[in-house]
Design a protein around this motif. Structure first.
Motif, mmCIF file in Angstrom:
data_model
loop_
_atom_site.group_PDB
_atom_site.id
_atom_site.type_symbol
_atom_site.label_atom_id
_atom_site.label_comp_id
_atom_site.label_asym_id
_atom_site.label_seq_id
_atom_site.Cartn_x
_atom_site.Cartn_y
_atom_site.Cartn_z
ATOM 1 N N ILE A 64 0.832 -1.209 0.000
ATOM 2 C CA ILE A 64 0.000 0.000 0.000
ATOM 3 C C ILE A 64 0.862 1.252 0.000
ATOM 4 N N VAL A 65 1.932 1.241 0.782
ATOM 5 C CA VAL A 65 2.793 2.421 0.913
ATOM 6 C C VAL A 65 3.947 2.301 -0.073
ATOM 7 N N VAL A 66 4.057 3.270 -0.977
ATOM 8 C CA VAL A 66 5.146 3.304 -1.953
ATOM 9 C C VAL A 66 5.668 4.737 -2.049
ATOM 10 N N THR A 74 3.911 -5.257 -7.466
ATOM 11 C CA THR A 74 3.078 -6.423 -7.762
ATOM 12 C C THR A 74 1.622 -6.161 -7.407
ATOM 13 N N HIS A 75 0.724 -6.634 -8.271
ATOM 14 C CA HIS A 75 -0.714 -6.512 -8.050
ATOM 15 C C HIS A 75 -1.370 -7.884 -8.215
ATOM 16 N N PHE A 76 -2.581 -8.014 -7.655
ATOM 17 C CA PHE A 76 -3.343 -9.254 -7.758
ATOM 18 C C PHE A 76 -4.733 -8.947 -8.296
ATOM 19 N N VAL A 225 -2.679 -9.136 1.631
ATOM 20 C CA VAL A 225 -3.684 -8.391 0.858
ATOM 21 C C VAL A 225 -5.073 -8.396 1.513
ATOM 22 N N ILE A 226 -5.584 -9.557 1.929
ATOM 23 C CA ILE A 226 -6.939 -9.571 2.488
ATOM 24 C C ILE A 226 -6.960 -8.843 3.833
ATOM 25 N N ASP A 227 -8.140 -8.365 4.209
ATOM 26 C CA ASP A 227 -8.273 -7.620 5.464
ATOM 27 C C ASP A 227 -8.084 -8.521 6.674
ATOM 28 N N LYS A 228 -8.759 -9.667 6.683
ATOM 29 C CA LYS A 228 -8.712 -10.534 7.857
ATOM 30 C C LYS A 228 -9.241 -11.907 7.470
#
Length: 559
Positions: A64-66, A74-76, A225-228
């Protein structure tokens, strides 16, 4: 269960360092696959919602932080409903399987899959595979409908049953093909998902129109990536109960330490969140943050400082923390293919002579380490790791304990059984007296009455014991046998043993192991609770011995 799977992970490179790691899809090996309008478009509960469907180009960034000049990274592929689907509702025959260990919320996930397929997509044929992967080819299936799963979210575990291992790719895909299943929902951890990837590869080889959807199951919350992950909140809530119990125990004892080990494998989310929620934890050890034991700034120094300041403390340690500090030797895998972690609490249950082995290895290891690398430039390597104020009392207690063992062994070898039993019976009262004098043990009228009654009862029983040791027979204690020179009698006893010479040695070895376990348990009770409780257990076992003697050897006990 290991898997050798070469997954067809798709990688798409874009501008400014953009990388998309895409998942395999049916269209990768089935050309000209027809599409259908998503049934959600005609569902009155969803048709009024604009922007409901996920665009095919939507992706989620791994980081998230760049920085402004850094590549996009990388992205999904973003999950969610698409406007076009590849199965018509009438042709869908779905199945659900749960594998691996249990996790809070499994039944809830099963319920939502069934209700979502039925009410949102119009799918009416849904099967539940019983007992994990092996259920595909060795057990019956369960027909799932919204009525069947209506209240399963209120139950624990999984209504489908689960198991580890049992992955036979060919048999599983044969079952999928024979049953004409075309949507497979697999709930499980990392080992289960590796198995799902292997199933997909076999389906791809056969060219079957079957979609495999992996739903990650883990309370560890270690999925990027997923929240929880589902089950995580419940795990944290239950962990707080254990921490609270450990805090109560530690606070009630002088210099008490409550040690709570929580699950998590290589991630410390459960330990960290439970620590933050509890506020009773003094030290939280997680795999992501390495630590060391001795020296300035080490764990031992912090524990000593904390105990001096507050008199008690609580330590929470995640399952995979401190693996580099433990001895090597556990390189195996469980049935799901996960590496077995070394147990940070194993030393607490080991006794002599097992305990002397890791202690000796640890001593020479730390000694060599300190000689090569000290904690500061001016600090010399230490040969002793205990401070004199701790070492001297421990050495004295060790000598006293060894002397006690020698005297006990000598008494068993040379004194009548009645006299030895009488001495053993007085140990409870002796320990209770010194517990009162040395550690200010608190006694109630009930505990005083129990000590008196048990001591008098054991003494009366000992005074009337008649089964003294016969002459010229070996004893079961090593030191007693050395003192009495009884080793030479063993071969004669073995030859005269009624059940045979081989069974004599089996009984002798079994008796030795039993005594080893008894002494380990007695010392364990002393360390985990108190010497008083250990003596109470020993005294209570004295009449039990007499009862077993009457049952098995038909000894006569005076009334």
């Amino acid at each position: 269960m290991g898997f050798d799977c070469k997954s067809h992970m798709k990688r798409i490179d874009g501008d400014a360092g953009y990388v998309l790691e895409d998942v395999p899809h049916l269209t990768d090996y089935i050309s000209d696959l027809p599409t259908y309008s998503n049934p959600l478009q005609f569902n009155p509960a969803y048709s009024a919602v604009k922007q409901y469907f996920v665009n095919d180009d939507d992706t989620v960034a791994q980081k998230i932080v760049v920085h402004k000049d850094s590549p996009r990274g990388t992205h999904f592929r973003r999950a969610g409903p698409r406007q076009k689907v590849y199965f018509h509702s009438d042709e869908v025959h779905a199945c659900i399987v749960t594998c691996g260990g249990l996790c809070p919320g499994l039944n809830t996930v099963i319920r939502e899959i069934v209700c979502g397929l039925y009410h949102m997509y119009g799918v009416t044929r849904i099967l539940g595979i019983d007992g994990g992967y092996r259920g595909f080819y060795s057990k019956n299936t369960i027909s799932l409908t919204p009525k069947v799963v209506n209240d399963i979210h209120k139950r624990g575990g999984t209504i489908l049953g689960t198991s580890r291992g049992g992955h036979d790719t060919s048999k599983i895909v044969d079952s999928i093909q024979d049953r004409e299943i075309n949507e497979v929902y697999i709930l499980g951890g990392d080992g289960t998902q590796r198995g799902a990837a292997v199933i997909y590869e076999e389906i791809r080889k056969r060219g079957l129109k079957v979609a495999v959807a992996g739903i990650p199951k883990t309370i560890d919350n270690d999925i990027p990536v997923i929240d929880k992950s589902f089950g995580f909140d419940t795990a944290v809530e239950e962990a707080q109960r254990a921490i609270n119990a450990a805090h109560v125990e530690a606070e009630s004892t002088e210099n008490g330490i409550g040690l709570v080990k929580l699950m998590g494998r290589y991630s410390g989310f459960i330990a960290m969140y439970a620590t933050l929620a509890s506020r009773d934890v003094d030290c939280c050890l997680i795999p992501e943050s390495p630590f060391y034991l001795e020296g300035k700034g080490g764990l031992f120094e912090f524990i000593e400082k904390r105990l001096k300041e507050f008199g008690h403390m609580v330590i929470v340690i995640a399952e995979g923390a401190g693996q580099d500090l433990l001895s090597e030797g556990m390189d195996g895998q469980d049935a799901s293919g996960n590496k077995l972690l070394k147990d940070v609490g194993w030393d607490q249950t080991a006794g002599w002579p097992v305990m002397i082995i890791p202690i000796t290895i640890a001593y020479f290891h730390h000694k060599n380490t300190n000689q090569l690398r000290s904690y500061s430039e001016h600090e010399a390597a230490n040969s002793f790791f205990m401070k004199p104020c701790v070492y001297v009392p421990a050495a004295i207690l060790g000598i006293i304990l060894g002397l006690n063992g020698y005297i006990y062994a000598y008494s068993v070898a040379c004194l009548p059984v009645s006299t030895a039993s009488l001495i053993l019976a007085t140990q409870l009262a002796f320990t209770a007296l010194f517990a009162l004098l040395l550690v200010k043990q608190k006694f109630t009228p009930y505990s005083i009455n129990s000590v008196v009654v048990l001591t008098i009862g054991a003494s009366v029983l000992a005074l009337h014991t008649s089964s003294d040791k016969p002459n010229n027979e070996s004893t079961g204690c090593t030191i007693g046998m050395l003192v009495n020179n009884n080793f030479k009698v063993i071969s004669r006893e073995a030859r005269e043993y009624e059940l045979g010479e081989a069974k004599y040695y089996m009984v002798m070895i079994g008796s030795a192991l039993t005594w080893q376990c008894y002494m380990t348990g007695a010392i364990g009770v002393v360390f985990c609770h108190s010497s008083l409780l250990s003596c109470i257990i020993s005294t209570v076992l004295l009449p039990v011995t007499e009862i077993l003697g009457v049952i098995f050897f038909h000894e006569k006990v005076p009334s």
